[in-house]
Design a protein around this motif. Structure first.
Motif, PDB file in Angstrom:
ATOM      1  N   PRO A  28       0.978  -1.100  -0.033  1.00 57.18           N
ATOM      2  CA  PRO A  28      -0.050   0.152  -0.127  1.00 57.18           C
ATOM      3  C   PRO A  28       1.012   1.304   0.027  1.00 57.18           C
ATOM      4  O   PRO A  28       0.345   2.294  -0.402  1.00 57.18           O
ATOM      5  CB  PRO A  28      -0.845  -0.096   1.186  1.00 57.18           C
ATOM      6  N   ASP A  54     -10.818   4.482  -6.347  1.00 57.30           N
ATOM      7  CA  ASP A  54     -11.958   5.239  -5.991  1.00 57.30           C
ATOM      8  C   ASP A  54     -11.634   6.837  -6.510  1.00 57.30           C
ATOM      9  O   ASP A  54     -12.421   7.427  -6.799  1.00 57.30           O
ATOM     10  CB  ASP A  54     -12.363   4.907  -4.582  1.00 57.30           C
ATOM     11  N   GLU A  62      -9.767  -5.764 -10.366  1.00 53.06           N
ATOM     12  CA  GLU A  62     -11.192  -6.064  -9.980  1.00 53.06           C
ATOM     13  C   GLU A  62     -11.794  -6.615 -11.351  1.00 53.06           C
ATOM     14  O   GLU A  62     -12.698  -7.591 -11.418  1.00 53.06           O
ATOM     15  CB  GLU A  62     -11.863  -4.594  -9.796  1.00 53.06           C
ATOM     16  N   ALA A  65       4.627 -11.608  -1.306  1.00 50.53           N
ATOM     17  CA  ALA A  65       3.587 -11.745  -0.103  1.00 50.53           C
ATOM     18  C   ALA A  65       2.996 -10.331   0.338  1.00 50.53           C
ATOM     19  O   ALA A  65       1.695 -10.295   0.928  1.00 50.53           O
ATOM     20  CB  ALA A  65       4.044 -12.373   1.221  1.00 50.53           C
ATOM     21  N   ILE A  66       3.869  -9.318   0.170  1.00 50.73           N
ATOM     22  CA  ILE A  66       3.363  -8.026   0.546  1.00 50.73           C
ATOM     23  C   ILE A  66       2.092  -7.551  -0.122  1.00 50.73           C
ATOM     24  O   ILE A  66       1.153  -6.649   0.347  1.00 50.73           O
ATOM     25  CB  ILE A  66       4.460  -6.802   0.438  1.00 50.73           C
ATOM     26  N   ALA A 124     -16.736 -13.150  -1.875  1.00 52.66           N
ATOM     27  CA  ALA A 124     -17.845 -14.481  -1.859  1.00 52.66           C
ATOM     28  C   ALA A 124     -17.335 -15.345  -2.757  1.00 52.66           C
ATOM     29  O   ALA A 124     -17.774 -16.529  -2.836  1.00 52.66           O
ATOM     30  CB  ALA A 124     -19.115 -13.731  -2.285  1.00 52.66           C
ATOM     31  N   ARG A 125     -16.679 -15.052  -3.904  1.00 51.02           N
ATOM     32  CA  ARG A 125     -16.297 -15.968  -5.064  1.00 51.02           C
ATOM     33  C   ARG A 125     -14.776 -16.520  -5.078  1.00 51.02           C
ATOM     34  O   ARG A 125     -14.537 -17.272  -5.623  1.00 51.02           O
ATOM     35  CB  ARG A 125     -16.924 -15.367  -6.337  1.00 51.02           C
ATOM     36  N   PRO A 154      -2.470  -8.978   1.425  1.00 45.99           N
ATOM     37  CA  PRO A 154      -3.373  -8.298   2.098  1.00 45.99           C
ATOM     38  C   PRO A 154      -4.178  -7.341   1.469  1.00 45.99           C
ATOM     39  O   PRO A 154      -5.085  -6.852   1.573  1.00 45.99           O
ATOM     40  CB  PRO A 154      -2.677  -7.937   3.471  1.00 45.99           C
ATOM     41  N   GLU A 187      -6.646  -9.022  -0.647  1.00 45.98           N
ATOM     42  CA  GLU A 187      -7.795  -9.534   0.075  1.00 45.98           C
ATOM     43  C   GLU A 187      -8.674  -8.436   0.585  1.00 45.98           C
ATOM     44  O   GLU A 187      -9.784  -8.435   0.636  1.00 45.98           O
ATOM     45  CB  GLU A 187      -7.319 -10.283   1.335  1.00 45.98           C
ATOM     46  N   ALA A 188      -8.086  -7.227   0.973  1.00 43.06           N
ATOM     47  CA  ALA A 188      -8.961  -6.162   1.365  1.00 43.06           C
ATOM     48  C   ALA A 188      -9.684  -5.522   0.288  1.00 43.06           C
ATOM     49  O   ALA A 188     -10.985  -5.337   0.437  1.00 43.06           O
ATOM     50  CB  ALA A 188      -7.957  -5.114   2.118  1.00 43.06           C
ATOM     51  N   ARG A 192     -12.618  -8.072  -0.197  1.00 42.26           N
ATOM     52  CA  ARG A 192     -14.002  -7.565   0.881  1.00 42.26           C
ATOM     53  C   ARG A 192     -14.424  -6.312   0.406  1.00 42.26           C
ATOM     54  O   ARG A 192     -15.835  -6.263   0.627  1.00 42.26           O
ATOM     55  CB  ARG A 192     -13.352  -7.420   2.387  1.00 42.26           C
ATOM     56  N   ARG A 193     -13.827  -5.306   0.190  1.00 41.89           N
ATOM     57  CA  ARG A 193     -14.269  -3.944  -0.196  1.00 41.89           C
ATOM     58  C   ARG A 193     -15.393  -4.238  -1.645  1.00 41.89           C
ATOM     59  O   ARG A 193     -16.620  -3.623  -1.357  1.00 41.89           O
ATOM     60  CB  ARG A 193     -13.287  -2.994  -0.652  1.00 41.89           C
ATOM     61  N   THR A 194     -15.029  -4.914  -2.608  1.00 43.42           N
ATOM     62  CA  THR A 194     -15.665  -5.139  -3.790  1.00 43.42           C
ATOM     63  C   THR A 194     -17.032  -6.169  -3.537  1.00 43.42           C
ATOM     64  O   THR A 194     -17.983  -6.108  -4.268  1.00 43.42           O
ATOM     65  CB  THR A 194     -15.170  -5.361  -4.937  1.00 43.42           C
ATOM     66  N   GLY A 195     -16.708  -6.931  -2.536  1.00 41.10           N
ATOM     67  CA  GLY A 195     -17.598  -8.164  -2.409  1.00 41.10           C
ATOM     68  C   GLY A 195     -17.343  -9.469  -3.177  1.00 41.10           C
ATOM     69  O   GLY A 195     -17.818 -10.461  -2.936  1.00 41.10           O
TER      70      GLY A 195
END
Lengths: 221, 221, 221, 221, 221, 221
Positions: free
Chosen positions: D47, D80, D95, D115-116, D132-133, D119, D122-123, D126-129
């Motif tokens: 990040p 964003d 995305e 590895a950096i 789930a897939r 996360p 993964e974040a 989660r933010r986009t949803g």
């Protein structure tokens, strides 16, 4: 078969109401043994009442020989503890009602007694995962022991809350969120033309089914 | 400020261990009052122990004047009931540890004592929503009262389980899933070069913070 | 202990307001160092302002020696980047406020300044997983720099929005969704009789706690 | 139609690679304009690199007339903010790749560089949803600028990681989690007999589609 | 390139409408082949119509040579079966519209024809995971075959429902939840100043993109 | 009471197996009417078989008078369509097995026949919300019609897969993910000392319960 329906509160009259609903739901040949958690609060409103009722409730469950047990408070009082206490299946009326609702409609809406119970039920729904199908939990604003006790001729505020929930959620089954509301289910279902589910009946048939299949709760050490 | 750290089990030695961890975490000027739920099970392993401990635990919480309370079992025993009992904030060490973990890494992995506690912790994570950040809950296979009691010279099985979790989840903070594991946090964190979080310490700082800000738990009627 | 409270926008007056709130929340002995991201937009409204503020904000964080850092915009501007920049814990006021809210009520409702911030906060809640406990995010319809600037005698539109949120969500803690709203928390909490949470105060106590425990952010390579 | 493919890092050679992949994916008649965020880090790993790259990236987006923009880092750097900057659609390659994957298989598995980045991805999921897939995000253990740079005759460690992911998740599409991996997609897809998705290509076709339909990003005030 | 747009219902006039929308969305050089599921119900309203339409729809898909297929009912009728039938990509207009919506706004709101379709769409959103971004699904109360058939001079009830959804969800893109609503998208988008998404157009561009990249659906045995 | 158990495939021998399991589970006095979807594929493996079976299955459901219907394929073939077709409750064996599993353990693990069914079951679990409690879905690598057909003396590969699932997930109930596995449930449950759930039995008791309570599926227009 013998199903133990445990009323977690200390009010005998409520045990009688619950036992009536349980017997109406049970299969022929099923014996319903209903117990009162004498010593527990007179009604379970919020998590503190639930905690106070727990030892008395667990005593009844440990002390009652049965093929399955039903915990007859919509909060599913001490459900995990009871499942660790006995190997016979234990079913809570809250979880059972919502499970059956998912078989009858894509979503369900719960109408419970007073506001204090709403976060208890929402936390349960998150814990079980049933929140994925829940369109809302709302309170009728009536304490448990006053359900059905509205003035003659006055509208039943619980029935009114169920009707409003039905209007707001056209695709939802309606779940009566308190063991004391069982008597409303039939009339409201006919009036509204959709499933209105009482947890006592739901839990009895689920408990009978689990027991008939010989299932026992998983025990970890 | 006065923080009540309530050990929900009946083992005085464990209260002493917890109190030591709490005092090491507390701010200067914070008084730690540690109580034992005398009469409760000697350790809390699974939901039934939790239920048996509840009345004794709630008695301690009701009877101990404090600016905030900490429930010092990773199961967060009777947390909702305690929050309904007193207006002062109540923090559970399980939830507190996981909350702090989310501030230090994108995910966390919990290592608890024995297998019986895993479903309790997983249900709590679903209930609180913290499951979204949890990379796994695993058991070290050690009963609570045997933690730290491995033979001299033998590897500590809890430390081993934490190291394995670290290898399997490179991006996760590690959460010690039992109040009796506090002593391991510092050394393991240095060895592994990443956050290893003890719930007692986590809960104490969270409780101090809530109390300092004057927050009180929402009360519904 | 030394906590760095970084105002990500370029408005000195807002830094002063934030510093006041931070000092009121800090423990005795905690030094609050407040910085302004001079060069950043005058307020952070939406993701573009956040991006423009980021280099100035990260400069302040890199250049300010502290035991922990607080990012004092409810959008949690550049929080992940700041956590990768320094090893000392970094806390965002948005995430901190919502975390504390989960300790005080089953759900929370956020009232932010203007509509442009709502999707930013909702995306953050999905990213952190806190969405599971969120009853809603709503805008008061007031730009950040006009908060508190309503005509004398007129109703504060932010307070009005908080009251409406309280009516709509009886079981929710209320979260003030902008660093500039801190002054409202105390009065509204007393008026409404439930938790009203300011993120600056929440983040300061969380940052102090993380720092006191010696935690450092997980670093990956 | 004119699609701007913005490489958020400062490495011209990587821009060339990305532009080649973009042109191979584009429809006849689509002009691909590729820019380099000169001044940004040489690669985006974690990040902090993303934050440092953001002002240079946004400058390119603001300064490049296009019918749609593609952000060509799998982290979806500043997505964003870019969407708040211009009204033309903006698509991130991370995305976009995952979106297309959901059209080709029930789940997908991402293989990224080091590895950096795990996360971060993964974040984002989660933010986009899209989480789930997602069957998993794993790192090949190769820094971005060394992708493809393994010794002649040696196995490509990225290809090896993709093969392992395929073995572990039989029902998953495979997503290449770095803009520099595009060249692998075709061969691996043929070898493994299942979808292997490059984000640059995915984003180009998505951007073209959004632009052709005349869609513009929602703007809030 | 050749895209097959399969109308799952048996109404030729609706096929013509859908084909027009598809051709308007397609790239130059794309051939749109539109088929009608002759023998299927005249419109698909609810899961039973979907089941009755499935064999006719699958016949069209199996029998039409194409680089990709679009299923032109917002219910995404038989989407999984079609994806198992042919290796060319298959896109449903419901899923496609919602996917594009996530690229243009943080959330989306669907307005479909009649109440019977709401639970179908909600179940699809849970199945795909897109529910994480959905602000609501509502019905305009108009049967599919009456869309656009309001009396001259009268307000179009679908447009009215879209306007209400826009007022209720300021941050949401609007998704037209029926293939027969395509003609409304342009005007409503201009009127409301935000994305209004027609699924036929969305699916065509997504199908073209998948086909251009040479992707094929994952086949399991 | 009369329960219709509909085998969605065309194999009479499998109907006989299913009918035996259903009769063993049914209450005294319950009549089990088992039908075969003659004309449907010989087994349902993947979504395409499910689609081909649907019209034959729906014909049986429409043509069989019953108090409740059971769809006896673990994919829950055409469940939503069947629920829209008749007012009597309809239960799928996949959903029923997982529902009962949640009453016996905190999580469950499904062992199905071949890999092609895994994504079907995972999509169903997301659609119903039961994914929140699912520890995994795995395939035994055995086609439906070969279940039980291993060489004499050889290990049953399905039983082996269930044993491995039990080792990997100590806290999970085990769900047999195919109607043809019913005969294994009893022995494996005794061997493993934990719930092993057959969907046919689960669905029969659930269907009996719903029918006994007089519930009817919600009908929307």
């Amino acid at each position: 078969m013998r199903i133990h329906v445990a009323n977690p509160n200390g009010t005998e009259a409520m045990t009688a109401t619950i036992a009536t609903a349980a017997r109406a739901a049970a299969a022929p040949g099923t014996e319903i043994v209903a117990t009162t958690a004498t010593g527990a609060p007179a009604s379970i409103e919020g998590p503190l009442d639930g905690a106070h009722a727990t030892p008395f409730l667990l005593d009844r469950i440990a002390g009652t020989q049965a093929d399955a047990h039903v915990i007859a408070c919509f909060d599913d009082t001490a459900l995990d503890a009871a499942r660790a206490l006995v190997r016979a299946p234990v079913v809570g009326i809250g979880e059972a009602a919502c499970l059956l609702a998912t078989q009858l409609a894509d979503s369900f809406c719960v109408v419970t007694s007073a506001a204090i119970s709403v976060p208890v039920l929402e936390a349960n729904l998150r814990r079980t995962g049933l929140i994925a199908r829940c369109a809302g939990v709302r309170a009728a604003g009536v304490p448990v022991l006053e359900i059905g006790g509205h003035a003659a001729g006055a509208e039943d505020p619980v029935a009114e809350a169920v009707r409003r929930a039905a209007r707001d959620h056209p695709g939802a089954a309606l779940v009566l969120g308190c063991g004391g509301m069982a008597a409303l289910a039939g009339d409201l279902s006919r009036e509204l033309g959709r499933p209105v589910i009482d947890g006592v009946a739901a839990a009895v048939v689920l408990a009978e089914g689990l027991a008939r299949l010989g299932h026992r709760t998983l025990r970890l050490a």
